[in-house]
Design an enzyme around this catalytic site. Structure first.
Site, PDB file in Angstrom:
ATOM      1  N   GLY A   3       0.919  -1.172   0.016  1.00  0.00           N
ATOM      2  CA  GLY A   3      -0.131  -0.003  -0.167  1.00  0.00           C
ATOM      3  C   GLY A   3       0.959   1.450   0.132  1.00  0.00           C
ATOM      4  O   GLY A   3       0.542   2.229  -0.644  1.00  0.00           O
ATOM      5  N   ASP A   4       2.059   1.231   0.629  1.00  0.00           N
ATOM      6  CA  ASP A   4       2.904   2.306   0.649  1.00  0.00           C
ATOM      7  C   ASP A   4       3.418   2.452  -0.574  1.00  0.00           C
ATOM      8  O   ASP A   4       3.722   3.681  -0.976  1.00  0.00           O
ATOM      9  CB  ASP A   4       4.016   1.981   1.803  1.00  0.00           C
ATOM     10  CG  ASP A   4       3.530   1.873   3.113  1.00  0.00           C
ATOM     11  OD1 ASP A   4       2.312   2.169   3.650  1.00  0.00           O
ATOM     12  OD2 ASP A   4       4.078   0.822   3.895  1.00  0.00           O
TER      13      ASP A   4
HETATM   14  N1  LIG Z   1      -2.456 -10.214  -3.457  1.00  0.00           N
HETATM   15  C1  LIG Z   1      -2.011  -9.529  -4.171  1.00  0.00           C
HETATM   16  N2  LIG Z   1      -1.966  -9.910  -5.795  1.00  0.00           N
HETATM   17  C2  LIG Z   1      -1.496  -8.640  -6.529  1.00  0.00           C
HETATM   18  N3  LIG Z   1      -1.241  -7.354  -6.247  1.00  0.00           N
HETATM   19  C3  LIG Z   1      -1.486  -6.948  -4.735  1.00  0.00           C
HETATM   20  C4  LIG Z   1      -1.828  -8.135  -3.785  1.00  0.00           C
HETATM   21  N4  LIG Z   1      -1.837  -7.532  -2.617  1.00  0.00           N
HETATM   22  C5  LIG Z   1      -1.594  -6.242  -2.837  1.00  0.00           C
HETATM   23  N5  LIG Z   1      -1.517  -5.958  -4.163  1.00  0.00           N
HETATM   24  C6  LIG Z   1      -0.805  -4.802  -4.692  1.00  0.00           C
HETATM   25  O1  LIG Z   1      -0.731  -3.765  -3.707  1.00  0.00           O
HETATM   26  C7  LIG Z   1      -1.531  -2.753  -3.694  1.00  0.00           C
HETATM   27  C8  LIG Z   1      -1.909  -2.435  -2.376  1.00  0.00           C
HETATM   28  O2  LIG Z   1      -2.253  -3.484  -1.753  1.00  0.00           O
HETATM   29  P1  LIG Z   1      -3.233  -3.563  -0.292  1.00  0.00           P
HETATM   30  O3  LIG Z   1      -4.761  -2.911  -0.580  1.00  0.00           O
HETATM   31  O4  LIG Z   1      -3.074  -4.854   0.315  1.00  0.00           O
HETATM   32  O5  LIG Z   1      -2.666  -2.306   0.538  1.00  0.00           O
HETATM   33  P2  LIG Z   1      -2.389  -2.121   2.208  1.00  0.00           P
HETATM   34  O6  LIG Z   1      -3.183  -3.013   2.832  1.00  0.00           O
HETATM   35  O7  LIG Z   1      -2.543  -0.660   2.391  1.00  0.00           O
HETATM   36  O8  LIG Z   1      -1.111  -2.508   2.204  1.00  0.00           O
HETATM   37  P3  LIG Z   1       0.019  -2.222   3.668  1.00  0.00           P
HETATM   38  O9  LIG Z   1      -0.585  -1.395   4.490  1.00  0.00           O
HETATM   39  O10 LIG Z   1       0.727  -3.474   3.971  1.00  0.00           O
HETATM   40  O11 LIG Z   1       1.174  -1.347   2.813  1.00  0.00           O
HETATM   41  C9  LIG Z   1      -2.779  -3.234  -4.371  1.00  0.00           C
HETATM   42  O12 LIG Z   1      -3.504  -2.072  -4.982  1.00  0.00           O
HETATM   43  C10 LIG Z   1      -2.191  -4.162  -5.673  1.00  0.00           C
HETATM   44  O13 LIG Z   1      -1.615  -3.263  -6.559  1.00  0.00           O
HETATM   45 MG   LIG Z   2      -1.900   0.328   4.206  1.00  0.00          MG
END
Ligand SMILES: Nc1ncnc2c1ncn2[C@@H]1O[C@H](COP(=O)(O)OP(=O)(O)OP(=O)(O)O)[C@@H](O)[C@H]1O
Ligand SMILES: [Mg+2]
Length: 309
Positions: free
Chosen positions: A250-251
């Site tokens: 996400g970052d």
């Molecule tokens: N299982 C997955 N398969 C493919 N892409 C993924 C996957 N998980 C995350 N991503 C990619 O990473 C982006 C951000 O993921 P996510 O929605 O999990 O963010 P987050 O929960 O805020 O992550 P974090 O807070 O750990 O940095 C997604 O929009 C996608 O592009």
């Molecule tokens: Mg996040």
């Protein structure tokens, strides 16, 4: 200039081993130390995209100094405030079949320190972007982000917020320029479970009516959606790939989106870049670089769109 604020940064100590046996002496096969903390991750990925950023926040003791020096070695600007105690070490145990994380508590940050940070933020030049992300130190009140927003309110500064749903809920009234909840965080804001991308779109647009100018909802494997007060709606699907470690995905998404915007990309191009950086991060251990992101965009296979806008 982009400033990132990490109130509770960390050193991530990753241990790779076949399996862990509780109560016995275990040996690691390999270990790595990385700088960690959400705002710091954003600064690291921005740097890789050639966008200068200054990492701000609190550091303490020897571990804090290690973190500062690690950023210095990567030629990432930092302007940390020193506090009592030690910057935390987050232990990430990577076994063949399981990932176990033990996140440290962090140093003793008090209200005086919060005031010092507030004063520092007041000195940020007009026209800057300020990214506030990650958790609040356990020793500070839960509404500490509101103090930082108060300091920046009414200024010509674009505020980006990536934090827990409970905190996002509190800060929407300050009219941030951009917020980036993931599926769970978006659900926390509204007290409901987000079951599909359409529901995410509806809730994201509700946040626009409450004062946020732009919202990105990251949806893991389903990519991400972007909505704006101008009425624009954009979705970007993710790529097929072998998921190794999604920490920081996400970052990376947020940093690459901002890098795109700083380089003159439109929202759709910036979101596509962000999603690619998120995927490239999920497909490796650690944060993806700009080169890896571009390689994925050139050679990767995109999933079908999760939502038809
Ligand atoms: N299982 C997955 N398969 C493919 N892409 C993924 C996957 N998980 C995350 N991503 C990619 O990473 C982006 C951000 O993921 P996510 O929605 O999990 O963010 P987050 O929960 O805020 O992550 P974090 O807070 O750990 O940095 C997604 O929009 C996608 O592009
Ligand atoms: Mg996040």
């Amino acid at each position: 200039m982009i400033y990132t604020v990490t109130m509770n940064p960390a050193l991530d100590y990753r241990i790779y081993t076949e399996s862990i046996y509780h109560g016995l002496i275990n040996r690691s096969e390999r270990e790595e130390i990385h700088v960690g903390g959400k705002g710091i991750n954003v600064a690291v990925v921005l740097k890789s995209f050639g966008i200068p950023a200054t990492a701000m926040g609190f550091i303490g003791g020897l571990t804090g100094e290690m973190l500062r020096r690690a950023l210095e070695q990567e030629r990432i600007e930092s302007d940390f405030l020193r506090v009592r105690g030690l910057t935390r070490i987050n232990v990430k145990i990577r076994e063949k079949e399981a990932e176990t994380d033990i996140n440290g508590a962090g140093p003793e940050v008090n209200l005086k320190d919060l005031k010092r940070l507030t004063e520092k933020l007041m000195q940020i030049p007009d026209g800057s972007v300020v990214v506030l992300s990650g958790s609040i130190p356990a020793t500070l009140p839960k509404d500490s982000y509101e103090c930082l927003f108060d300091a920046l309110c009414g200024r010509d500064v674009r505020i980006v917020a990536d934090m827990a749903g409970a905190q996002l809920k509190q800060i929407v009234k300050y009219r941030p320029w951009l917020i980036k909840p993931n599926r769970e965080e978006l659900g926390e804001i509204f007290g409901e479970e987000v079951k599909d991308p359409l529901q995410a779109l509806t809730l994201a647009e509700k946040l626009l009516t409450q004062g946020t100018a732009n919202v990105i909802v990251s949806l893991g494997e389903d990519g991400a959606i972007f909505v704006s007060e101008s009425g624009e709606r954009v979705a970007a699907p993710s790529y097929f790939g072998n998921v190794k470690d999604t920490v920081g995905a996400g970052d990376a998404l947020l940093a690459a989106f901002l890098a795109g915007k700083e380089s003159g990309a439109n929202n759709s191009q910036a979101l596509a870049l962000g999603v690619a950086a998120g995927c490239a991060t999920a497909f490796r251990s650690g944060l993806a670089t700009a080169a890896e992101t571009r390689l994925l965009m050139e050679n990767g296979i995109r999933r079908a769109p999760a939502i038809d806008l």
